[in-house]
Design a protein around this motif. Structure first.
Motif, mmCIF file in Angstrom:
data_model
loop_
_atom_site.group_PDB
_atom_site.id
_atom_site.type_symbol
_atom_site.label_atom_id
_atom_site.label_comp_id
_atom_site.label_asym_id
_atom_site.label_seq_id
_atom_site.Cartn_x
_atom_site.Cartn_y
_atom_site.Cartn_z
ATOM 1 N N ARG A 1 62.201 22.230 86.142
ATOM 2 C CA ARG A 1 62.729 23.479 86.711
ATOM 3 C C ARG A 1 62.035 23.863 88.003
ATOM 4 N NH1 ARG A 1 65.804 26.674 83.531
ATOM 5 N NH2 ARG A 1 64.815 28.630 84.129
ATOM 6 N N GLU B 1 75.201 27.524 79.420
ATOM 7 C CA GLU B 1 74.409 28.111 80.529
ATOM 8 C C GLU B 1 73.703 29.363 79.999
ATOM 9 O OE1 GLU B 1 74.404 26.875 83.654
ATOM 10 O OE2 GLU B 1 75.979 25.372 83.414
ATOM 11 N N ALA C 1 67.633 26.399 87.102
ATOM 12 C CA ALA C 1 68.617 25.599 86.356
ATOM 13 C C ALA C 1 69.250 24.553 87.284
ATOM 14 C CB ALA C 1 69.684 26.516 85.762
ATOM 15 N N GLU C 2 69.492 24.942 88.534
ATOM 16 C CA GLU C 2 70.082 23.987 89.493
ATOM 17 C C GLU C 2 69.090 22.857 89.798
ATOM 18 O OE1 GLU C 2 73.004 27.297 91.582
ATOM 19 O OE2 GLU C 2 71.231 26.637 92.675
ATOM 20 N N GLU D 1 66.782 21.857 87.832
ATOM 21 C CA GLU D 1 66.682 21.027 86.627
ATOM 22 C C GLU D 1 67.762 19.951 86.627
ATOM 23 O OE1 GLU D 1 66.442 23.438 83.112
ATOM 24 O OE2 GLU D 1 66.336 21.710 81.780
ATOM 25 N N LYS D 2 68.988 20.369 86.947
ATOM 26 C CA LYS D 2 70.094 19.395 86.959
ATOM 27 C C LYS D 2 69.838 18.325 88.014
ATOM 28 C CE LYS D 2 73.645 22.334 85.020
ATOM 29 N NZ LYS D 2 74.359 23.542 85.345
ATOM 30 N N LYS D 3 69.388 18.770 89.191
ATOM 31 C CA LYS D 3 69.166 17.835 90.305
ATOM 32 C C LYS D 3 68.031 16.862 89.978
ATOM 33 C CE LYS D 3 68.173 18.185 95.149
ATOM 34 N NZ LYS D 3 67.421 19.062 96.001
ATOM 35 N N GLU E 1 66.840 16.082 87.041
ATOM 36 C CA GLU E 1 67.186 15.199 85.921
ATOM 37 C C GLU E 1 67.880 13.960 86.463
ATOM 38 O OE1 GLU E 1 69.232 16.634 82.548
ATOM 39 O OE2 GLU E 1 67.467 17.727 81.845
ATOM 40 N N ALA E 2 68.722 14.171 87.466
ATOM 41 C CA ALA E 2 69.498 13.055 88.023
ATOM 42 C C ALA E 2 68.667 12.209 88.994
ATOM 43 C CB ALA E 2 70.736 13.606 88.730
#
Ligand code: NAI
Length: 349
Positions: free
Chosen positions: A39, A169, A310-311, A313-315, A317-318
């Motif tokens: 995060r 979410e 949260a954004e 985290e997504k980025k 993770e990828a």
């Protein structure tokens, strides 16, 4: 350097295990640290591993704790962490709070005698993932000047809140009651960067931008932040019969001793107050409403609390997680710790 989440978690888990923590607890701590790094809360991620490893190796984190859980009323309980890994105790206590709130609508669980538990968003999100509202507060070592004071009394005493929206979410609000968490000073030190004016004071109680000169942190919004940190200390310290205020143990004083810290989880089950589906729709509506507010000059949009994390985290993770090179090198090395933290003035250079 960019590290995948699987690799980073394994490196952290292996180091904590090598320091003496059993595999299960090493995995539990690494999971909370990974959550923080993912995060972008690097102040509470991998950069803490060496400190924990030293404390574990020196006996200040019980590697074989006897956790006990005692329900004290229909919706109240006390979890004793036996000075084991705080991240693991806080997680297990939150699991119990969630179970109680499913049955009774609300649960308040005091978590006694734990070591540092990291980034509180992890625990409140446990509740949000189960369709509940999670609130968590905890004590932290005294390093903050009360409003008008010239010496520290309270800790950075954080407050976290999460509420579930639709499609997995959540809104997650998680903050230290100081302008910045102490970990942010450590992060600035690790990168050799100046800190912004207004975060901290030097030995004369004057604002400083040099992270190495910091002698105390400042509460958010003067007397209001000071009041919030007092509230946190009463809820997670005084209420649980633990040392409080400036008697709260220091992170860096005697790494062979348990810290006896307190944390309080509150879980609210929306189904006992309203229709759950509608509640989640309205949390999502809150997020969308906030995003559609006209931005002020100098901003391109309004984020809801926790959105940017949260954004990230997504980025991450990828694409992998950005980790400071020195921290990666330590994690990948055979060194358990460098004896760098014991009996230190918390503000020592
Ligand atoms: P922060 O200042 O980075 O963020 C605070 C809150 O503000 C977050 O909920 C964030 O989502 C929100 N936020 C930030 N920028 C925003 C923006 N532009 N728009 C909308 N919302 C925004 O967090 P802080 O205070 O530095 O705390 C970092 C971590 O340290 C937390 O996870 C906290 O739990 C942890 N902590 C743990 C302690 C412990 O003893 N266990 C002690 C103190 C902090």
């Amino acid at each position: 350097m960019l590290v995948s989440k699987q690799d980073l978690k394994k490196l952290m888990k292996d180091k904590l295990h090598k320091a003496g923590l059993n595999e299960l607890h090493a995995d539990g701590v690494a999971d909370v640290l990974l959550h923080a790094d993912l995060r972008g809360v690097h102040s509470h991620g991998a950069m803490r591993v060496e400190y924990y490893a030293e404390r574990i190796a020196k006996g200040g984190i019980n590697v074989d704790p006897e956790f006990t859980f005692k329900q004290t009323g229909p919706s109240t309980a006390v979890f004793d962490g036996d000075n084991g890994a705080g991240h693991v105790a806080a997680k297990e206590a939150m699991d119990e709070a969630i179970k109680m709130a499913k049955e009774n609508g609300i649960a308040t669980v005091g978590v006694r005698r734990i070591s540092h538990s990291g980034s509180l968003s992890y625990f409140v999100q446990q509740a949000a993932k189960e369709n509940m509202i999670g609130i968590s507060v905890c004590q932290s070592d005294p390093m903050v000047v009360p409003f008008g004071g010239a010496e520290p009394y309270y800790g950075t005493n954080p407050i976290a809140f999460a509420a579930p929206g639709e499609d997995g979410e959540h809104i997650t609000f998680d903050m230290a009651t100081t302008v910045q968490a102490w970990g942010k000073i450590l992060h600035a030190r690790s990168k050799n960067e100046a800190i912004p004016e207004g975060w901290a004071v030097d030995e004369n109680g004057e604002n400083t931008t040099d992270p190495f000169d910091v002698k105390a942190l400042l509460p958010i919004a003067g007397p209001k932040g000071y009041g919030l940190m007092m509230m946190v200390d009463i809820l997670s310290g005084v209420l649980l019969g633990l040392p409080f205020g400036n008697k709260t143990s220091s992170m860096y004083h005697d790494l062979s001793e348990g810290r006896n810290l307190g944390q309080l989880h509150i879980v609210i089950n929306p189904e006992y107050f309203t229709n759950l589906k509608e509640f989640k729709q309205n949390i999502t509506k809150t997020m969308n409403d906030l995003n559609s507010i006209k931005p002020a000059k100098g901003f391109d949009h309004v984020s809801y609390p926790g959105q940017r994390s949260a954004e990230r985290e997504k980025k991450q993770e990828a694409n992998g997680i950005e980790i400071v090179d020195d921290i990666y090198e330590y994690l990948a090395s055979d060194v358990v710790h460098n004896n760098a933290y014991d009996d230190k003035d918390p503000f020592a250079k």
